[in-house]
Design a protein around this motif. Sequence first.
Motif, PDB file in Angstrom:
ATOM      1  N   ASN A   1       0.829  -1.218   0.000  1.00  0.00           N
ATOM      2  CA  ASN A   1       0.000   0.000   0.000  1.00  0.00           C
ATOM      3  C   ASN A   1       0.860   1.263   0.000  1.00  0.00           C
ATOM      4  O   ASN A   1       0.802   2.073   0.923  1.00  0.00           O
ATOM      5  CB  ASN A   1      -0.968  -0.007   1.188  1.00  0.00           C
TER       6      ASN A   1
ATOM      7  N   ASN B   1       0.392  -0.764  -5.037  1.00  0.00           N
ATOM      8  CA  ASN B   1      -0.572   0.331  -5.095  1.00  0.00           C
ATOM      9  C   ASN B   1       0.168   1.667  -4.967  1.00  0.00           C
ATOM     10  O   ASN B   1       1.134   1.777  -4.214  1.00  0.00           O
ATOM     11  CB  ASN B   1      -1.601   0.211  -3.964  1.00  0.00           C
TER      12      ASN B   1
ATOM     13  N   ALA C   1      -4.517   1.830  -0.053  1.00  0.00           N
ATOM     14  CA  ALA C   1      -5.865   1.341  -0.328  1.00  0.00           C
ATOM     15  C   ALA C   1      -6.539   0.788   0.923  1.00  0.00           C
ATOM     16  O   ALA C   1      -7.746   0.566   0.936  1.00  0.00           O
ATOM     17  CB  ALA C   1      -5.819   0.261  -1.403  1.00  0.00           C
TER      18      ALA C   1
ATOM     19  N   ALA D   1      -9.382  -3.469   1.053  1.00  0.00           N
ATOM     20  CA  ALA D   1      -9.272  -3.385  -0.404  1.00  0.00           C
ATOM     21  C   ALA D   1      -8.034  -4.109  -0.895  1.00  0.00           C
ATOM     22  O   ALA D   1      -8.050  -4.746  -1.952  1.00  0.00           O
ATOM     23  CB  ALA D   1      -9.240  -1.919  -0.843  1.00  0.00           C
TER      24      ALA D   1
ATOM     25  N   GLN E   1      -7.820  -7.275  -3.526  1.00  0.00           N
ATOM     26  CA  GLN E   1      -6.977  -7.266  -4.714  1.00  0.00           C
ATOM     27  C   GLN E   1      -6.187  -8.564  -4.813  1.00  0.00           C
ATOM     28  O   GLN E   1      -6.076  -9.160  -5.898  1.00  0.00           O
ATOM     29  CB  GLN E   1      -5.992  -6.095  -4.654  1.00  0.00           C
TER      30      GLN E   1
ATOM     31  N   LYS F   1     -14.608  -2.922   1.724  1.00  0.00           N
ATOM     32  CA  LYS F   1     -13.495  -1.987   1.485  1.00  0.00           C
ATOM     33  C   LYS F   1     -13.714  -0.627   2.134  1.00  0.00           C
ATOM     34  O   LYS F   1     -12.780   0.182   2.214  1.00  0.00           O
ATOM     35  CB  LYS F   1     -13.256  -1.818  -0.012  1.00  0.00           C
TER      36      LYS F   1
END
Length: 287
Positions: free
Chosen positions: A26, A48, A52, A56, A60, A174
């Motif tokens: 993240n 990412n 996120a 989330a 993913q 999320k």
Amino acid sequence: YIISCIQSIYKHSKSNNNFEIIVIDNNSKDGSVNSISKRFPKISLIENNYNAGFSAGVNQGVKISKGKFLLILNPDTLFVEDSLSIILKEAKNKEKLGAIGPLLISKNGNIQQSFWKDPSIFNTILSITHLDYFNFNKNYKYEEFGITSKVESISGGALFVSRKNFNDLRGFNKNLFWMEDIDFCIRLRKKGYSIYYSTLTKIIHFTGKSSQENYKVAISNQLLSKIKFFRIHHSKLSANIVLFSVLFISLIKLTMLLFISPFSLLYRKKMVAYLHTIRSVFNNYFA
């Protein structure tokens, strides 16, 4: 922590079960991505360009996974034995399995609280006001457990679930940066599945290492997720009680931190976090 975590999985997972490791980054700034790519080229790595959040990010990872089962694992954990095989074997022995979580311990061997009853107004207020010590009902303080026992919810720090069940529920919510594990377990139980806590295997959990890197994200989302959770699973009145409790404690904390913030960078970071929480509450619920 993530490097040590991965190394421990490879070291102790010596069974015939095939497994893959998927890491979701993240937007870290500590060189983790380059280090993982160089040391573990076979790992699937999602990068990412923003934070996120845990929910989330997990969703993913599941989308590109291939396995029949999933072990959702925090990066600040360590395997000390072949936990994958032990959990898998126990999971296959349970009918209507929703999810199962192992024993989580500190680096000193102390058992961590990693299973809970569903949040009520009372125990949530205690949590918001830092009185979790008195949350006897929430933390199953008076119940006796066997080796593997049914509980209402388990920690997302190490949560084992079938890929089918995860996808049937469309994964984690999320919109929840915290309490996504409790929300997920509630939704599994509503589908008729059971949640289990097992002491057959243990995993070391260093707790909160990711959140310590960004107090603004950690503190604000812990509090805001309580409001979101109650708006999903409880009455409007209950949600409003939690909302005003979050606002009240945030204002008190902000006032206290204003006086001591000149003496510490940590206090200034926390002050910013509570200010962000107050602004978010007003922007989302009073605008």
